[in-house]
Motif scaffolding. Structure first.
Motif, PDB file in Angstrom:
ATOM      1  N   UNK A 389      52.009  96.471 -41.687  1.00 24.68           N
ATOM      2  CA  UNK A 389      51.653  95.211 -41.038  1.00 24.68           C
ATOM      3  C   UNK A 389      52.063  95.228 -39.554  1.00 24.68           C
ATOM      4  N   UNK A 390      51.208  94.618 -38.726  1.00 30.19           N
ATOM      5  CA  UNK A 390      51.516  94.402 -37.312  1.00 30.19           C
ATOM      6  C   UNK A 390      51.022  93.015 -36.926  1.00 30.19           C
ATOM      7  N   UNK A 391      51.704  92.358 -35.971  1.00 30.55           N
ATOM      8  CA  UNK A 391      51.378  90.980 -35.595  1.00 30.55           C
ATOM      9  C   UNK A 391      51.460  90.791 -34.091  1.00 30.55           C
ATOM     10  N   UNK A 392      50.581  89.966 -33.562  1.00 30.48           N
ATOM     11  CA  UNK A 392      50.651  89.523 -32.172  1.00 30.48           C
ATOM     12  C   UNK A 392      50.263  88.047 -32.139  1.00 30.48           C
ATOM     13  N   UNK A 393      50.984  87.273 -31.307  1.00 27.51           N
ATOM     14  CA  UNK A 393      50.678  85.842 -31.168  1.00 27.51           C
ATOM     15  C   UNK A 393      50.897  85.416 -29.729  1.00 27.51           C
ATOM     16  N   UNK A 394      50.021  84.557 -29.241  1.00 26.39           N
ATOM     17  CA  UNK A 394      50.206  83.978 -27.906  1.00 26.39           C
ATOM     18  C   UNK A 394      50.686  82.526 -27.998  1.00 26.39           C
ATOM     19  N   UNK A 395      51.126  82.127 -29.175  1.00 23.86           N
ATOM     20  CA  UNK A 395      51.602  80.767 -29.379  1.00 23.86           C
ATOM     21  C   UNK A 395      50.564  79.870 -30.016  1.00 23.86           C
ATOM     22  N   UNK A 396      49.307  80.128 -29.706  1.00 25.32           N
ATOM     23  CA  UNK A 396      48.231  79.399 -30.377  1.00 25.32           C
ATOM     24  C   UNK A 396      47.481  80.325 -31.341  1.00 25.32           C
ATOM     25  N   UNK A 397      46.957  81.410 -30.827  1.00 20.37           N
ATOM     26  CA  UNK A 397      46.212  82.339 -31.654  1.00 20.37           C
ATOM     27  C   UNK A 397      47.149  83.434 -32.167  1.00 20.37           C
ATOM     28  N   UNK A 398      47.002  83.736 -33.429  1.00 19.42           N
ATOM     29  CA  UNK A 398      47.876  84.734 -34.053  1.00 19.42           C
ATOM     30  C   UNK A 398      47.042  85.692 -34.895  1.00 19.42           C
ATOM     31  N   UNK A 399      47.276  86.981 -34.694  1.00 18.98           N
ATOM     32  CA  UNK A 399      46.574  88.018 -35.432  1.00 18.98           C
ATOM     33  C   UNK A 399      47.572  88.830 -36.252  1.00 18.98           C
ATOM     34  N   UNK A 400      47.261  89.048 -37.517  1.00 18.16           N
ATOM     35  CA  UNK A 400      48.037  89.959 -38.361  1.00 18.16           C
ATOM     36  C   UNK A 400      47.098  91.062 -38.827  1.00 18.16           C
ATOM     37  N   UNK A 401      47.489  92.299 -38.548  1.00 20.21           N
ATOM     38  CA  UNK A 401      46.688  93.457 -38.948  1.00 20.21           C
ATOM     39  C   UNK A 401      47.391  94.156 -40.106  1.00 20.21           C
ATOM     40  N   UNK A 402      46.653  94.376 -41.196  1.00 19.24           N
ATOM     41  CA  UNK A 402      47.177  95.030 -42.394  1.00 19.24           C
ATOM     42  C   UNK A 402      46.565  96.425 -42.524  1.00 19.24           C
ATOM     43  N   UNK A 403      47.370  97.360 -43.015  1.00 21.12           N
ATOM     44  CA  UNK A 403      46.930  98.741 -43.177  1.00 21.12           C
ATOM     45  C   UNK A 403      47.188  99.211 -44.605  1.00 21.12           C
ATOM     46  N   UNK A 404      46.326 100.027 -45.083  1.00 20.34           N
ATOM     47  CA  UNK A 404      46.555 100.636 -46.388  1.00 20.34           C
ATOM     48  C   UNK A 404      47.435 101.857 -46.196  1.00 20.34           C
ATOM     49  N   UNK A 405      48.462 102.002 -47.039  1.00 21.47           N
ATOM     50  CA  UNK A 405      49.369 103.136 -46.964  1.00 21.47           C
ATOM     51  C   UNK A 405      49.525 103.723 -48.363  1.00 21.47           C
ATOM     52  N   UNK A 406      48.920 104.856 -48.593  1.00 25.94           N
ATOM     53  CA  UNK A 406      48.967 105.446 -49.927  1.00 25.94           C
ATOM     54  C   UNK A 406      48.241 104.583 -50.936  1.00 25.94           C
ATOM     55  N   UNK A 407      48.982 104.151 -51.963  1.00 22.81           N
ATOM     56  CA  UNK A 407      48.380 103.357 -53.036  1.00 22.81           C
ATOM     57  C   UNK A 407      48.541 101.857 -52.821  1.00 22.81           C
ATOM     58  N   UNK A 408      49.152 101.458 -51.693  1.00 21.73           N
ATOM     59  CA  UNK A 408      49.398 100.029 -51.476  1.00 21.73           C
ATOM     60  C   UNK A 408      48.741  99.571 -50.185  1.00 21.73           C
ATOM     61  N   UNK A 409      48.605  98.263 -50.077  1.00 26.43           N
ATOM     62  CA  UNK A 409      48.093  97.683 -48.849  1.00 26.43           C
ATOM     63  C   UNK A 409      46.591  97.501 -48.852  1.00 26.43           C
ATOM     64  N   UNK A 410      46.101  96.843 -47.812  1.00 25.89           N
ATOM     65  CA  UNK A 410      44.687  96.545 -47.651  1.00 25.89           C
ATOM     66  C   UNK A 410      44.334  96.646 -46.179  1.00 25.89           C
ATOM     67  N   UNK A 411      43.252  97.298 -45.860  1.00 23.42           N
ATOM     68  CA  UNK A 411      42.795  97.349 -44.472  1.00 23.42           C
ATOM     69  C   UNK A 411      42.036  96.065 -44.158  1.00 23.42           C
ATOM     70  N   UNK A 412      42.682  95.179 -43.428  1.00 21.67           N
ATOM     71  CA  UNK A 412      42.034  93.918 -43.062  1.00 21.67           C
ATOM     72  C   UNK A 412      42.804  93.238 -41.935  1.00 21.67           C
ATOM     73  N   UNK A 413      42.219  92.207 -41.369  1.00 19.82           N
ATOM     74  CA  UNK A 413      42.826  91.449 -40.273  1.00 19.82           C
ATOM     75  C   UNK A 413      42.755  89.969 -40.600  1.00 19.82           C
ATOM     76  N   UNK A 414      43.821  89.242 -40.226  1.00 18.82           N
ATOM     77  CA  UNK A 414      43.807  87.784 -40.299  1.00 18.82           C
ATOM     78  C   UNK A 414      43.927  87.220 -38.887  1.00 18.82           C
ATOM     79  N   UNK A 415      43.252  86.106 -38.649  1.00 16.39           N
ATOM     80  CA  UNK A 415      43.341  85.397 -37.372  1.00 16.39           C
ATOM     81  C   UNK A 415      43.569  83.925 -37.660  1.00 16.39           C
ATOM     82  N   UNK A 416      44.620  83.350 -37.040  1.00 13.60           N
ATOM     83  CA  UNK A 416      44.943  81.942 -37.264  1.00 13.60           C
ATOM     84  C   UNK A 416      45.006  81.186 -35.944  1.00 13.60           C
ATOM     85  N   UNK A 417      44.559  79.945 -35.973  1.00 13.70           N
ATOM     86  CA  UNK A 417      44.705  79.015 -34.857  1.00 13.70           C
ATOM     87  C   UNK A 417      45.901  78.120 -35.185  1.00 13.70           C
ATOM     88  N   UNK A 418      47.072  78.462 -34.657  1.00 16.97           N
ATOM     89  CA  UNK A 418      48.299  77.766 -35.031  1.00 16.97           C
ATOM     90  C   UNK A 418      48.323  76.316 -34.571  1.00 16.97           C
TER      91      UNK A 418
END
Length: 464
Positions: A389-418
């Motif tokens: 997992x990796x995250x960046x936020x500017x206080x309003x917009x927030x992105x979380x990036x997920x990665x698959x690692x071996x048998x766990x995880x999911x390749x996807x991105x979330x974006x939130x308007x805080x």
């Protein structure tokens, strides 16, 4: 002490750090259920910071990297000893995830500046760094967690040797044990030099077994569930089976989560009362006006939010922490709303006390934000969790990036308007209207990863 001497003397620092206390677990932060009159009073008399974030870590025991960042003022990839360095044996007796020996801690800096530095409570960053940080101490717990009665406790050793077999089990509840050591220090202190009193609680970390009188304050059937309560997390975030996630049944049951919250709030209220006893000791010894009081936490925790229970994720409930400062040189009743990082606490304390700042510190002082000269300290904040997992936020917009690692995880991105979705329940990553925000944050995250030499860049690059 003469009046002018008291005026010219540098202020003392009493620094409280809690374990697992998320930002909204305090009345002053808007929680209408938890009872925290002491912390509420400190916030009313000082500065309440609303947007302080941790940087996560590369281990499930997130207290280690979080505290290392706070203590050294450096980023999460620099603050601790890495597996590579341990394998290379670059220094003697290196312990994985201990504070890097090349980095001075802020108590160590104050010790060099002539402060008496006194350490109490939890230290999960290696015994060597504790020894160089504190000139004295009491009731020291080297570890991550344990029963609140029976913790293996060391007394201070001037030689810095803390053999495991010399620890003695505590007979008092940890929060009271640490508070009483702090009170004794304040009441008995007679030296002329200023002091740093560092009090690290193990509360409200599990096992959440508060004294019954505090548990009786919270009827679990009256505890409201958070707006983002879910019975299950909607996808594999790469860390679904860690110890913390197994502390409640899955799918999550509302009544079980309410009980967890009742115990959590009970632990916080008990800790709040013990902090009040320490503050009272400052008042009784006429030191309150010469002392900066700081309250913060290493990180937060989910407890039912997003269907999660632990802190091994990058939602706000796990990386957004409280910070309250009160004392000389600080305004009363102020709210500092700018975006800041946990490692900014170190340079802020140094500026407030006129203390030299080591060149190793990457954090930015928040003093201009406190005084209103600047509205924000940072444009963006970043966080990591292991290699999934990796995250960046500017206080309003927030992105979380997920990665698959071996048998766990999911390749996807979330974006939130805080601003419009502070509970992070509406993922906008697939919304065409927000693709510009998503791309901007992805670019900023990549630039930051390069600047801090995020090892995952190399790992992902080699995979491609």
């Amino acid at each position: 002490m003469r009046e002018h001497e008291a005026r010219d003397k540098k202020p003392n620092i009493v620094f409280f750090i809690a374990d697992d206390h998320r930002f909204d677990g305090i009345g002053a932060y808007g929680n209408q259920v938890v009872q925290t009159p002491v912390l509420d009073s400190l916030a009313a008399e000082g500065v309440r910071f609303t947007s302080i974030y941790t940087m996560g870590g590369q281990t499930a025991a997130l207290c280690v990297p979080s505290r290392a960042c706070l203590l050294t003022g450096t980023n999460v990839f620099q603050a601790t000893v890495t597996e590579k360095e341990v394998k290379l044996g670059e220094t003697e007796n290196q312990q994985l995830w201990a504070i890097h020996p090349s980095l001075p801690t802020w108590p160590e800096v104050y010790r060099r500046e002539g402060y008496r530095t006194f350490g109490i409570g939890k230290w999960h960053n290696g015994k060597e760094s504790f020894a160089r940080s504190f000139s004295d101490g009491a009731n020291i717990f080297f570890g991550g967690m344990g029963d609140h009665i029976g913790l293996p406790i060391h007394q201070y050793d001037p030689a810095g040797h803390y053999p495991t077999d010399q620890a003695a089990p505590s007979e008092k509840f940890s929060t009271e044990l640490f508070a009483e050591a702090a009170i004794d220090f304040i009441q008995q202190y007679e030296e002329e030099e200023p002091f740093v009193l560092y009090v690290a609680f193990t509360a409200p970390h599990d096992p959440r077994t508060p004294p019954q009188a505090y548990l009786d304050l919270y009827a679990s059937d009256h505890i409201p569930l958070p707006d983002n309560f879910m019975t299950e997390h909607p996808f594999d975030n790469g860390e679904m089976h860690v110890r913390d996630e197994k502390l409640a049944s899955s799918p999550r049951k509302p009544e079980e989560i309410r009980q967890h919250l009742a115990e959590y709030y009970s632990m916080i209220t008990h800790m709040d009362e013990q902090i009040g006893r320490i503050v009272q000791a400052l008042d009784q010894t006429n030191r309150r006006e010469q002392t900066i009081i700081v309250y913060t936490a290493d990180h937060g925790i989910a407890l039912g939010q997003h269907g999660l229970l632990g802190k091994q994720n990058l939602y706000d409930h796990s990386i957004h922490i409280p910070l309250i400062m009160q004392g000389p040189g600080l305004p009363k009743g102020a709210v500092a709303g700018g975006l800041c990082c946990q490692m900014d606490i170190f340079p802020t304390l140094c500026e407030l006390t006129g203390t030299s700042l080591p060149q190793t510190v990457e954090g930015k002082s928040m003093v201009r934000m406190i005084t209103g000269e600047d509205t924000k300290s940072r444009k963006t904040v970043f966080a990591v969790y292991k290699n999934v997992q990796r995250m960046v936020s500017d206080g309003r917009w927030k992105l979380i990036r997920y990665f698959r690692s071996g048998e766990v995880g999911t390749n996807r991105t979330q974006l939130f308007d805080l601003y419009n979705d502070p509970w992070e329940t509406r993922d906008l990553a697939e919304d065409a209207a927000n693709q510009e925000q998503l791309q901007r944050l992805e670019d900023e995250l990549f630039v930051w990863q390069q600047s801090v030499q995020d090892p995952m860049l190399h790992e992902r690059g080699s995979e491609g």
